[in-house]
Write an enzyme that holds these catalytic residues in place. Structure first.
Site, PDB file in Angstrom:
ATOM      1  N   CYS A  95      10.461 -37.644  -9.169  1.00  0.00           N
ATOM      2  CA  CYS A  95       9.149 -38.239  -9.423  1.00  0.00           C
ATOM      3  C   CYS A  95       8.261 -38.214  -8.189  1.00  0.00           C
ATOM      4  CB  CYS A  95       9.295 -39.652  -9.962  1.00  0.00           C
ATOM      5  SG  CYS A  95      10.063 -40.777  -8.787  1.00  0.00           S
ATOM      6  N   HIS A 145      -2.940 -41.854   0.432  1.00  0.00           N
ATOM      7  CA  HIS A 145      -3.274 -42.623  -0.766  1.00  0.00           C
ATOM      8  C   HIS A 145      -4.395 -41.949  -1.546  1.00  0.00           C
ATOM      9  CE1 HIS A 145      -5.461 -45.781  -2.953  1.00  0.00           C
ATOM     10  NE2 HIS A 145      -4.230 -46.155  -3.289  1.00  0.00           N
ATOM     11  N   ARG A 155      -3.323   3.299   8.574  1.00  0.00           N
ATOM     12  CA  ARG A 155      -3.660   2.107   7.784  1.00  0.00           C
ATOM     13  C   ARG A 155      -2.530   1.087   7.788  1.00  0.00           C
ATOM     14  NH1 ARG A 155      -4.735   4.433   1.897  1.00  0.00           N
ATOM     15  NH2 ARG A 155      -6.063   2.586   1.772  1.00  0.00           N
ATOM     16  N   TYR A 171      14.604 -33.174 -15.771  1.00  0.00           N
ATOM     17  CA  TYR A 171      13.145 -33.127 -15.880  1.00  0.00           C
ATOM     18  C   TYR A 171      12.503 -33.244 -14.508  1.00  0.00           C
ATOM     19  CZ  TYR A 171      13.100 -38.138 -14.981  1.00  0.00           C
ATOM     20  OH  TYR A 171      13.254 -39.352 -14.392  1.00  0.00           O
ATOM     21  N   SER A 199      16.338 -40.969 -10.337  1.00  0.00           N
ATOM     22  CA  SER A 199      15.086 -40.243 -10.175  1.00  0.00           C
ATOM     23  C   SER A 199      14.853 -40.071  -8.682  1.00  0.00           C
ATOM     24  CB  SER A 199      13.939 -41.034 -10.813  1.00  0.00           C
ATOM     25  OG  SER A 199      12.724 -40.370 -10.549  1.00  0.00           O
ATOM     26  N   GLU A 206      15.841 -42.437  -2.923  1.00  0.00           N
ATOM     27  CA  GLU A 206      14.775 -42.107  -1.967  1.00  0.00           C
ATOM     28  C   GLU A 206      15.137 -42.505  -0.548  1.00  0.00           C
ATOM     29  OE1 GLU A 206      11.217 -44.299  -2.991  1.00  0.00           O
ATOM     30  OE2 GLU A 206      12.405 -45.903  -3.894  1.00  0.00           O
ATOM     31  N   ARG A 245       8.985 -48.454 -12.808  1.00  0.00           N
ATOM     32  CA  ARG A 245       9.541 -48.860 -11.521  1.00  0.00           C
ATOM     33  C   ARG A 245       9.142 -50.300 -11.200  1.00  0.00           C
ATOM     34  NH1 ARG A 245       7.551 -45.878  -6.157  1.00  0.00           N
ATOM     35  NH2 ARG A 245       5.692 -47.120  -6.574  1.00  0.00           N
ATOM     36  N   GLY A 253      -8.237  -6.688   4.049  1.00  0.00           N
ATOM     37  CA  GLY A 253      -9.164  -6.765   5.174  1.00  0.00           C
ATOM     38  C   GLY A 253      -8.676  -7.563   6.377  1.00  0.00           C
ATOM     39  N   ARG A 263      -3.511  -1.765  -6.324  1.00  0.00           N
ATOM     40  CA  ARG A 263      -2.690  -2.983  -6.201  1.00  0.00           C
ATOM     41  C   ARG A 263      -3.059  -3.909  -7.342  1.00  0.00           C
ATOM     42  NH1 ARG A 263      -5.877  -4.414  -0.800  1.00  0.00           N
ATOM     43  NH2 ARG A 263      -7.901  -4.747  -1.714  1.00  0.00           N
ATOM     44  N   MET A 322      -5.974  -6.944   8.333  1.00  0.00           N
ATOM     45  CA  MET A 322      -5.454  -6.136   9.432  1.00  0.00           C
ATOM     46  C   MET A 322      -6.316  -4.890   9.594  1.00  0.00           C
ATOM     47  SD  MET A 322      -1.422  -6.656   8.951  1.00  0.00           S
ATOM     48  CE  MET A 322      -1.489  -6.297   7.223  1.00  0.00           C
ATOM     49  N   LYS A 370       0.838  -1.201   0.000  1.00  0.00           N
ATOM     50  CA  LYS A 370       0.000   0.000   0.000  1.00  0.00           C
ATOM     51  C   LYS A 370       0.880   1.260   0.000  1.00  0.00           C
ATOM     52  CE  LYS A 370      -3.747  -0.567   2.493  1.00  0.00           C
ATOM     53  NZ  LYS A 370      -4.333  -0.802   3.828  1.00  0.00           N
TER      54      LYS A 370
HETATM   55  P1  ADP Z   1      -7.687  -2.452   3.767  1.00  0.00           P
HETATM   56  O1  ADP Z   1      -6.250  -2.783   3.636  1.00  0.00           O
HETATM   57  O2  ADP Z   1      -8.434  -3.385   4.643  1.00  0.00           O
HETATM   58  O3  ADP Z   1      -8.331  -2.230   2.431  1.00  0.00           O
HETATM   59  P2  ADP Z   1      -7.409   0.384   4.024  1.00  0.00           P
HETATM   60  O4  ADP Z   1      -6.249   0.878   4.791  1.00  0.00           O
HETATM   61  O5  ADP Z   1      -7.251   0.374   2.557  1.00  0.00           O
HETATM   62  O6  ADP Z   1      -7.792  -1.068   4.541  1.00  0.00           O
HETATM   63  O7  ADP Z   1      -8.609   1.290   4.463  1.00  0.00           O
HETATM   64  C1  ADP Z   1      -9.948   0.920   4.567  1.00  0.00           C
HETATM   65  C2  ADP Z   1     -10.835   1.934   3.851  1.00  0.00           C
HETATM   66  O8  ADP Z   1     -10.628   3.227   4.305  1.00  0.00           O
HETATM   67  C3  ADP Z   1     -10.582   1.934   2.371  1.00  0.00           C
HETATM   68  O9  ADP Z   1     -11.821   1.913   1.718  1.00  0.00           O
HETATM   69  C4  ADP Z   1      -9.891   3.245   2.125  1.00  0.00           C
HETATM   70  O10 ADP Z   1     -10.194   3.740   0.875  1.00  0.00           O
HETATM   71  C5  ADP Z   1     -10.424   4.129   3.244  1.00  0.00           C
HETATM   72  N1  ADP Z   1      -9.438   5.128   3.613  1.00  0.00           N
HETATM   73  C6  ADP Z   1      -8.201   4.879   4.094  1.00  0.00           C
HETATM   74  N2  ADP Z   1      -7.501   6.017   4.273  1.00  0.00           N
HETATM   75  C7  ADP Z   1      -8.322   7.028   3.907  1.00  0.00           C
HETATM   76  C8  ADP Z   1      -8.160   8.434   3.857  1.00  0.00           C
HETATM   77  N3  ADP Z   1      -7.019   9.034   4.187  1.00  0.00           N
HETATM   78  N4  ADP Z   1      -9.210   9.165   3.422  1.00  0.00           N
HETATM   79  C9  ADP Z   1     -10.360   8.567   3.065  1.00  0.00           C
HETATM   80  N5  ADP Z   1     -10.567   7.244   3.083  1.00  0.00           N
HETATM   81  C10 ADP Z   1      -9.557   6.466   3.507  1.00  0.00           C
HETATM   82 MG    MG Z   2       9.188 -44.747  -2.715  1.00  0.00          MG
HETATM   83 MG    MG Z   3      -7.748  -1.049   1.129  1.00  0.00          MG
END
Ligand code: ADP
Ligand code: MG
Ligand code: MG
Length: 904
Positions: free
Chosen positions: A860, A485, A98, A880, A793, A774, A647, A107, A371, A109, A27
């Site tokens: 193998c 198996h 963030r 291979y 092998s 082996e 084999r 989502g 991303r 963290m 990010k």
């Molecule tokens: P995640 O990694 O879970 O997507 P983000 O850090 O991207 O979490 O943030 C969650 C939401 O908050 C995203 O929709 C992002 O666009 C919004 N957001 C984050 N920072 C800002 C900011 N500075 N201004 C407005 N919206 C923000």
């Molecule tokens: Mg064997």
């Molecule tokens: Mg995000």
């Protein structure tokens, strides 16, 4: 020089850039990069992933001290650019804090928005914006997020929802409104009071008023979120190392919740499900942050075309759509124009499909994230090829864009996505063999034909179940891991299999399957998703995936750039043909024991086993010879002149005798002997540790007549083919040798037998005699072995088993726990352990070639179809890799990618 811990960005400048993902997280690196290429991004700064490690090592106080001055300077920079002041009550700077790791973990963290607000500054913001509702909406959001993320507010029990959501629901109910946007200023003020009370009640803490205290709290909480349960689980699934850590991004807020000229949304530059080149996404007017994803209100489509498609699926009339759910293209045409230009620019810049987050504040567009978008296997292939055809990437890069493992999705029937959404999930096991299957439960392999579509449900499977497994649509086992198996055979067949579903209680006698308190009986319908390991009740609709031209093109690129070739592990002409279809060039492992089970042959095999002397065994073997010969003819012919490694007999003999009393009775009757005699023989054959017992070349060295028969069958088959104009060069492989003498004795028998057949038939063929490596001792003495062996092998299944000392069949009891506890990073039976087992492979290869330069070396084991292991095989110079038929395309792509990377 002092360590730099904080990197700023804003107003078209940045201290970081896209290729600094390791340090800044995905990010942060991309926020910097977007600044550099002129995309509008609110200013901010990124605290490096290294600081996350420092935090874990040194603790919070030390880290705060290390960061203090850099953060203060960086905040000042943002203040200058935004003409606001952090902590000020009239003109406050608000920020988001963030998370953002190297690899995207969407989502998993935490993030806090609108940080810097308190009882005073909320009034300041209201006054400055002239929009009191907006100010209080931002404040209630902040209290909620900060409460969840930093102060640790949690649902009171697992049946309950988030405490803030609950309060929100109650207030909405009380006011008689449906949507958050219908709440007025007073409602929002009331919410803030209630939220803070809830915090006080649950955590005993007051809500921090100081912006700086809030900021430090949030930064540390984001570092902590690296180790929350979700994030840990996700890393396990995706193989992301625990040491990486997350970066923290602090960024000036922009507001999508300022009214009807403001909005927030997410978009994809192409369709992530199908790959179609169609800009698409969703947005919400007057909303912030995750509202779109969280489904607070029905999100609207970004493009008009997308909106029309969506409305059609929802049966919404065109007039209603335009009124209630206009696309961004229709509602804010100028903003859409700008967004459309930005998405094109970003895709061209990154040369890949992008997943974007944006916010519109008073008609001004801001990008908050970009991303490389996650996508299905089908979309992955199509997007790579489309970008290639559009001239944006070359063939090498198109090939590199393919995540080899994901190709698997394209090769098996799949569940209809819509159908699976509404299916009832019963249990979860290991995703042993991908694909989808629905069928009626049967518990016994020989009843696989009982219904038209069956799912074979077993505690575990054995080689005797092979035929039934072939007939069943899918296989479900309660025990066994990814190399059990059932799993290995199912993958070989390209058959859907879920293994090791521990929650299943199978009662063979009652013919029932118990899961919790539910009972399923023979004939009941269930469905398996072999790609996720999930088991569903009833029938879920499936469809065949399309292997269109794009898939073939990627495979052509793989052939163009690979150094190693890819063979297949196949025991039947049918499997061999499937693998040829996928581009396998030869067979790396043909197991002969599977041929012993079919039809009448098993009786003859048992006759051999029961014989008390060599003569008896020879008589039985003579009856097997024609079967083996025709098997080998079939398989050699199916490979059309490509190398075929056969084999010799490998498993312990007890696998060929029945173990239930009923079956033993039947065997006694068939062979005209007493049940007692059968029982005695079975108990004679039983071993404490069969995997380390009388098997492999130990069989051929104690019963040379078995090797003789097999060698004769192979050579006679090749001569018969030669008479029909099919030239083959069989590679005869001796299993499980630990000393060169074991190999020599077998190779002498083979060569002598070949000579005899040549004399008898007056014809000759070319063949090779080599060995499987082996047993660790074979690898350690590979130079000695290579003096006599013509090829190696690496049988890395057994080699892993013996190097770790883990029994493959029992490892399921502790391996999952080992992985959970971080004792092992991966299941070594799935992903080759390069540090340990890999040393033996590398040494074995080097030593082998030191005695015999140019020695042909391959692998193998199951690892031959696992991308990182294939990469390792390339790096040690193997000729291979060989894998099950349905993994051939994966291995081909992985091999080519490894070679491309090694040349860079
Ligand atoms: P995640 O990694 O879970 O997507 P983000 O850090 O991207 O979490 O943030 C969650 C939401 O908050 C995203 O929709 C992002 O666009 C919004 N957001 C984050 N920072 C800002 C900011 N500075 N201004 C407005 N919206 C923000
Ligand atoms: Mg064997
Ligand atoms: Mg995000």
């Amino acid at each position: 020089m002092a360590v730099k811990r904080v990197y700023t960005f804003g107003n078209g400048e940045a201290e970081g850039k896209a290729d600094m993902k390791n340090l800044l997280g995905g990010k942060g690196a991309n926020l910097a990069e977007m600044n550099l290429i002129g995309v509008p991004v609110p200013p901010g700064f990124t605290i490096t992933t290294d600081v996350c490690s420092e935090y874990n090592d040194l603790g919070r106080d030390k880290v705060l001290e290390l960061l203090k001055s850099e953060i203060e300077e960086s905040i000042t920079k943002i203040e200058k650019l935004t003409q606001t002041n952090f902590g000020d009550k009239n003109n406050p700077l608000l920020v988001s804090v963030r998370s953002g790791a190297r690899a995207s973990m969407p989502g998993m963290m935490d993030t806090v928005l609108n940080l810097g607000l308190n009882e005073d500054s909320v009034a300041g913001i209201a006054k400055k914006s002239g929009n009191e509702r907006f100010a209080w909406d931002s404040y209630r959001r902040f209290v909620q997020m900060y409460g969840d993320v930093v102060l640790g507010m949690k649902p009171v029990s697992k049946e309950e929802i988030d405490p803030f959501e609950k309060i929100m629901e109650d207030v909405k109910l009380e006011k008689g409104v449906d949507l958050d946007t219908d709440l007025d200023v007073n409602d929002l003020k009331e919410l803030v009071v209630l939220f803070k009370e809830a915090v006080k009640e649950q955590t005993g803490q007051g809500f921090p008023e100081s912006a700086w205290e809030q900021l430090w709290g949030a930064i540390l909480a984001v570092f902590d979120s690296w180790n929350n349960d979700r994030a840990i689980l996700y890393r396990r699934m995706e193989g992301i190392p625990d040491e990486w850590g997350t970066a923290v991004n602090v960024q000036a807020m922009v507001y999508g919740n300022m009214g009807d000229d403001s909005a927030t949304g997410v978009a994809f530059t192409r369709d992530a499900g199908t790959g179609e080149n169609m800009f698409n996404g969703e947005y919400l007017i007057n909303a912030q942050g995750e509202d779109v994803v969280a489904g607070i209100r029905t999100p609207q489509q970004i493009t008009k075309e997308g909106s029309i498609r969506w409305a059609r699926l929802q049966d919404i009339l065109e007039e209603d759509r335009v009124m209630m759910y206009p696309s961004l293209e229709e509602a804010m045409p100028e903003v859409f124009e700008e967004l459309n230009a930005v998405q094109k620019k970003l895709e061209m810049h990154y040369k890949d499909m992008q997943d974007l987050e944006f916010t519109v504040q008073d008609k001004k567009l801001w990008l908050l994230q970009t991303r490389n978008g996650k996508r299905t296997g089908a979309a992955m292939v199509k997007i790579a090829m489309d970008l290639y055809r559009e001239g944006i990437i070359d063939d090498k890069l198109a090939l590199m864009r393919v995540e080899a493992n994901k190709l698997d999705e394209l090769l098996h029937p799949v569940f209809d996505m819509k159908a699976i959404g509404s299916a009832n999930e019963l249990a979860k096991g290991l995703p042993a063999s991908p694909g989808a299957a629905s069928g009626q439960i049967i518990f016994f392999a020989d009843e696989a034909n009982k219904y038209e579509n069956t799912i074979l449900v077993r505690i575990e499977t054995s080689p005797e179940d092979l035929e039934g497994m072939l007939i069943a649509k899918g296989i479900l086992t309660a025990r066994g891991g990814m190399t059990s198996h059932a799993a290995v055979v199912a993958r070989g067949m390209g058959k859907c299999c879920v293994s090791g579903a521990g929650a299943l209680k199978i009662d063979y006698k009652e013919r029932t399957l118990r899961i919790g308190s539910d009972i399923y009986r023979e004939g009941d319908w269930i469905s398996l998703n072999g790609s996720s390991g999930k088991v569903y009740a009833g029938q879920v609709k499936t469809r065949m995936p399309d292997l269109d031209g794009d898939f073939a093109s990627i495979m052509d690129f793989a052939s163009k750039y690979t150094r190693m070739s890819v063979r297949t592990n196949a025991d039947t002409p049918k499997d061999a043909k499937v693998a040829r279809g996928f581009g396998a060039e030869g067979i790396g492992l043909c197991r002969t024991e599977h041929m012993f089970f079919e039809g009448e042959r098993i009786k003859t095999v048992r006759e051999m086993i029961l014989s008390s002397d060599e003569e008896g065994r020879r008589n039985a073997l003579a009856k097997l010879l024609p079967y083996q010969k025709s098997d080998f003819e079939g398989i050699l012919e199916a490979m059309q002149g490509f190398g075929v490694t056969i084999r010799l007999l490998d498993p312990p003999l007890h696998e060929f005798v029945p173990h239930t009393e009923a079956a033993q009775q039947e065997m006694a009757k068939e062979m005209g002997i007493s049940l007692a005699e059968v029982k005695t023989k079975v108990s004679d054959l039983s071993e404490f540790n069969p995997m380390l017992g009388h098997r492999g070349c130990r069989l051929g060295n104690t019963y040379p007549e078995i090797t003789e028969m097999q060698a004769r069958a192979i050579v006679e088959a090749a001569i018969a083919l030669k008479k029909r104009g099919v030239i083959t060069k069989p590679e005869i492989m001796v299993p499980l040798i630990g000393t060169v003498e074991e190999f020599k004795m077998q190779s002498d028998i083979i060569n002598k037998t070949a000579k005899t057949v040549f004399e008898e038939t007056g014809d000759t063929i070319e063949y090779m005699v080599g060995t499987m490596i082996e047993i660790p001792r074979a690898a350690l003495t590979a130079d000695k072995v290579a003096e006599f062996a013509e090829f190696f092998s690496f049988g890395t299944n057994d080699l892993t088993q013996m190097t770790f000392g883990y029994s493959r069949d029992d490892a399921n009891k502790f391996l999952p726990i080992y992985i959970e506890k971080g004792i092992l990073k991966n299941d070594p039976f799935q992903v080759l352990d390069q540090t340990g087992v890999g040393q033996l492979v590398e040494m074995g290869t080097k030593k082998g070639r030191s005695a015999k330069p140019g020695l042909k070396v391959g692998i193998c084991g199951e690892h031959g179809g696992e991308p990182s292991s294939v990469g390792f095989c390339n790096s040690v110079g193997m000729d291979y890799v060989s894998c099950s038929p349905y993994r051939v395309p994966i291995a081909r792509v992985a091999a080519a990618q490894a070679h491309i990377l090694s040349e860079d």
